[in-house]
Design a protein around this motif. Sequence first.
Motif, PDB file in Angstrom:
ATOM      1  N   GLY A 189       0.726  -1.501   0.086  1.00 51.44           N
ATOM      2  CA  GLY A 189      -0.110   0.028   0.079  1.00 51.44           C
ATOM      3  C   GLY A 189       1.243   0.919   0.090  1.00 51.44           C
ATOM      4  N   HIS A 190       0.287   2.593   0.867  1.00 50.63           N
ATOM      5  CA  HIS A 190       1.621   3.201   0.964  1.00 50.63           C
ATOM      6  C   HIS A 190       1.537   4.049   0.551  1.00 50.63           C
ATOM      7  CE1 HIS A 190       4.905   5.624   2.643  1.00 50.63           C
ATOM      8  NE2 HIS A 190       5.901   4.928   2.015  1.00 50.63           N
ATOM      9  N   ALA A 191       1.518   4.309  -1.439  1.00 51.51           N
ATOM     10  CA  ALA A 191       1.524   5.299  -1.865  1.00 51.51           C
ATOM     11  C   ALA A 191       0.342   6.008  -2.478  1.00 51.51           C
ATOM     12  CB  ALA A 191       2.200   4.249  -3.491  1.00 51.51           C
ATOM     13  N   HIS A 192      -0.754   5.402  -1.440  1.00 47.90           N
ATOM     14  CA  HIS A 192      -1.877   6.233  -1.908  1.00 47.90           C
ATOM     15  C   HIS A 192      -2.015   6.705  -3.700  1.00 47.90           C
ATOM     16  CE1 HIS A 192      -3.180   8.121   1.980  1.00 47.90           C
ATOM     17  NE2 HIS A 192      -2.210   7.530   1.648  1.00 47.90           N
ATOM     18  N   THR A 193      -1.761   5.616  -4.530  1.00 48.56           N
ATOM     19  CA  THR A 193      -2.511   5.445  -6.309  1.00 48.56           C
ATOM     20  C   THR A 193      -2.127   4.337  -6.516  1.00 48.56           C
ATOM     21  OG1 THR A 193      -1.305   6.017  -7.913  1.00 48.56           O
ATOM     22  CG2 THR A 193      -0.126   5.702  -6.349  1.00 48.56           C
ATOM     23  N   PRO A 194      -3.200   3.520  -7.114  1.00 49.20           N
ATOM     24  CA  PRO A 194      -2.854   2.092  -7.191  1.00 49.20           C
ATOM     25  C   PRO A 194      -1.858   1.980  -9.068  1.00 49.20           C
ATOM     26  CG  PRO A 194      -4.714   3.030  -8.379  1.00 49.20           C
ATOM     27  CD  PRO A 194      -4.369   4.430  -7.719  1.00 49.20           C
ATOM     28  N   ALA A 195      -0.557   1.107  -8.235  1.00 52.88           N
ATOM     29  CA  ALA A 195       0.637   0.851  -9.298  1.00 52.88           C
ATOM     30  C   ALA A 195       0.640  -0.770  -9.565  1.00 52.88           C
ATOM     31  CB  ALA A 195       1.451   1.294  -9.255  1.00 52.88           C
ATOM     32  N   ALA A 196       1.363  -1.135 -10.771  1.00 50.64           N
ATOM     33  CA  ALA A 196       1.533  -2.559 -11.094  1.00 50.64           C
ATOM     34  C   ALA A 196       2.914  -2.021 -11.595  1.00 50.64           C
ATOM     35  CB  ALA A 196       0.662  -2.825 -12.056  1.00 50.64           C
ATOM     36  N   THR A 197       4.135  -2.708 -11.233  1.00 50.68           N
ATOM     37  CA  THR A 197       5.315  -2.828 -11.577  1.00 50.68           C
ATOM     38  C   THR A 197       5.871  -4.740 -11.307  1.00 50.68           C
ATOM     39  OG1 THR A 197       7.797  -2.084 -11.488  1.00 50.68           O
ATOM     40  CG2 THR A 197       6.398  -2.071  -9.210  1.00 50.68           C
ATOM     41  N   SER A 198       7.256  -4.769 -11.134  1.00 49.00           N
ATOM     42  CA  SER A 198       7.563  -6.228 -10.262  1.00 49.00           C
ATOM     43  C   SER A 198       9.162  -5.574  -9.932  1.00 49.00           C
ATOM     44  CB  SER A 198       7.928  -6.827 -11.835  1.00 49.00           C
ATOM     45  OG  SER A 198       8.815  -5.700 -12.312  1.00 49.00           O
ATOM     46  N   ALA A 200      12.656  -8.362  -7.915  1.00 49.09           N
ATOM     47  CA  ALA A 200      13.249  -8.900  -8.022  1.00 49.09           C
ATOM     48  C   ALA A 200      12.486 -10.394  -9.354  1.00 49.09           C
ATOM     49  CB  ALA A 200      13.695  -9.747  -6.629  1.00 49.09           C
ATOM     50  N   GLY A 201      11.797  -9.540 -10.253  1.00 45.66           N
ATOM     51  CA  GLY A 201      11.364 -10.605 -10.577  1.00 45.66           C
ATOM     52  C   GLY A 201       9.844 -11.543 -10.705  1.00 45.66           C
ATOM     53  N   ARG A 202       9.714 -11.038  -9.018  1.00 45.64           N
ATOM     54  CA  ARG A 202       7.864 -11.201  -8.958  1.00 45.64           C
ATOM     55  C   ARG A 202       6.840  -9.671  -9.708  1.00 45.64           C
ATOM     56  NH1 ARG A 202       9.617 -15.327  -5.737  1.00 45.64           N
ATOM     57  NH2 ARG A 202      11.264 -16.268  -6.807  1.00 45.64           N
ATOM     58  N   PRO A 203       5.313  -9.581  -9.620  1.00 43.31           N
ATOM     59  CA  PRO A 203       4.610  -9.072  -9.497  1.00 43.31           C
ATOM     60  C   PRO A 203       4.913  -8.149  -8.330  1.00 43.31           C
ATOM     61  CG  PRO A 203       3.800 -11.409 -10.134  1.00 43.31           C
ATOM     62  CD  PRO A 203       5.219 -11.203  -9.440  1.00 43.31           C
ATOM     63  N   LEU A 204       4.655  -6.655  -8.073  1.00 44.88           N
ATOM     64  CA  LEU A 204       4.264  -6.182  -7.195  1.00 44.88           C
ATOM     65  C   LEU A 204       3.380  -5.413  -7.516  1.00 44.88           C
ATOM     66  CD1 LEU A 204       5.459  -4.935  -4.466  1.00 44.88           C
ATOM     67  CD2 LEU A 204       7.101  -2.876  -5.598  1.00 44.88           C
ATOM     68  N   ILE A 205       2.225  -5.610  -6.672  1.00 44.45           N
ATOM     69  CA  ILE A 205       0.991  -4.841  -6.867  1.00 44.45           C
ATOM     70  C   ILE A 205       1.156  -3.759  -5.599  1.00 44.45           C
ATOM     71  CG2 ILE A 205      -1.460  -4.361  -7.150  1.00 44.45           C
ATOM     72  CD1 ILE A 205       0.241  -5.728  -9.249  1.00 44.45           C
ATOM     73  N   VAL A 206       0.545  -2.510  -6.172  1.00 48.28           N
ATOM     74  CA  VAL A 206       0.303  -1.268  -5.122  1.00 48.28           C
ATOM     75  C   VAL A 206      -0.988  -1.038  -5.141  1.00 48.28           C
ATOM     76  CG1 VAL A 206       0.689   0.918  -4.218  1.00 48.28           C
ATOM     77  CG2 VAL A 206       2.525  -0.623  -5.171  1.00 48.28           C
ATOM     78  N   GLY A 207      -1.350  -0.932  -3.634  1.00 47.67           N
ATOM     79  CA  GLY A 207      -2.991  -1.164  -4.001  1.00 47.67           C
ATOM     80  C   GLY A 207      -3.167   0.427  -3.555  1.00 47.67           C
ATOM     81  N   PRO A 230     -12.390   6.924  -3.778  1.00 47.48           N
ATOM     82  CA  PRO A 230     -11.735   5.392  -2.567  1.00 47.48           C
ATOM     83  C   PRO A 230     -11.551   4.296  -3.440  1.00 47.48           C
ATOM     84  CG  PRO A 230     -13.544   6.425  -1.213  1.00 47.48           C
ATOM     85  CD  PRO A 230     -13.890   6.925  -2.804  1.00 47.48           C
ATOM     86  N   GLY A 231     -10.737   3.681  -3.822  1.00 48.53           N
ATOM     87  CA  GLY A 231     -10.653   2.617  -4.845  1.00 48.53           C
ATOM     88  C   GLY A 231      -9.753   1.218  -3.783  1.00 48.53           C
ATOM     89  N   LEU A 232     -10.140   0.293  -4.499  1.00 46.16           N
ATOM     90  CA  LEU A 232      -9.806  -0.738  -4.545  1.00 46.16           C
ATOM     91  C   LEU A 232      -9.368  -2.253  -5.284  1.00 46.16           C
ATOM     92  CD1 LEU A 232     -12.814  -3.112  -4.912  1.00 46.16           C
ATOM     93  CD2 LEU A 232     -13.409  -1.571  -3.737  1.00 46.16           C
ATOM     94  N   ALA A 233      -8.461  -2.800  -4.824  1.00 45.51           N
ATOM     95  CA  ALA A 233      -8.096  -4.160  -6.039  1.00 45.51           C
ATOM     96  C   ALA A 233      -8.493  -4.968  -5.689  1.00 45.51           C
ATOM     97  CB  ALA A 233      -7.088  -4.255  -5.976  1.00 45.51           C
ATOM     98  N   PHE A 234      -9.353  -5.738  -6.435  1.00 41.60           N
ATOM     99  CA  PHE A 234      -9.088  -7.737  -6.611  1.00 41.60           C
ATOM    100  C   PHE A 234      -8.027  -7.548  -6.663  1.00 41.60           C
ATOM    101  CE2 PHE A 234     -13.160  -5.537  -6.626  1.00 41.60           C
ATOM    102  CZ  PHE A 234     -13.786  -5.913  -5.507  1.00 41.60           C
TER     103      PHE A 234
END
Length: 251
Positions: A189-198, A200-207, A230-234
């Motif tokens: 979490g922490h960033a207050h923005t949804p984000a998708a990156t990687s 060390a070779g693994r998916p990293l998803i920020v809610g 407000p946002g949410l993720a699945f």
Amino acid sequence: MLVLAHISDLHLDGSARATERAERVHDRLRELPGHVDALLVTGDIADHGTEPEYEEAARLLGLRDGDAPFPVLTCPGNHDSRAPYRKALLGLPGAEGPVNSVQVFDDGAVLMCDSSVPGSDDGELDEETYDWIEATLDELDGGLPALLTFHHPPVALHHRLPDSCRLRHPDRLAGLLARRPEIAGLITGHAHTPAATSFAGRPLIVGPGVTWTLRLPWEGDQVADREAPPGLAFHVLDDTGRLTSHFRVVT
């Protein structure tokens, strides 16, 4: 497959605004016509880390009366305080050590890790937490894909605010991932923005955040968009170990 709802950064502070936004998101989740296996709440649940804030969070999340339609899994953020968090949110003795927990499902395991550093906005997985992760994964014996969930992203997200206090010592986390192929991805979490990156070779998803949304540098000078919904993720962890994420706003 494992289906997880995800919210972050509620920053409950006793104000009507914070309460209404958190209630709006949780009402949406309760009204889902289909099944989710759990709700992840990735830190900054309280704004000041006080017991009354956690008592409100426990009520909103259904942790006190047990009426939540799914397990609610939480971890602390930099605005949280460990002893009040344990006592008023989790109903446990108010100890000061890291708050780590695991939930094992038929199709995967979720490790909720404490990246908070008392007295600092920075994040760090400390020695006790790394030992706990290793021991927990040893007990699972590689039989299930696992997700590591914590508050602070270990990479730059290209905004000065979250990047100024991200996870310390990311190389150590990268080493853990290199040794542990069963870790299917990271959720933060922490960033207050949804984000998708990687990482060390693994998916990293920020809610996304519940309380407000981060404006990125090319979106203007104002940091906090308090009018954004407000946002949410699945997150879906399928039987091949693939992590897929979907994002929604709650109007």
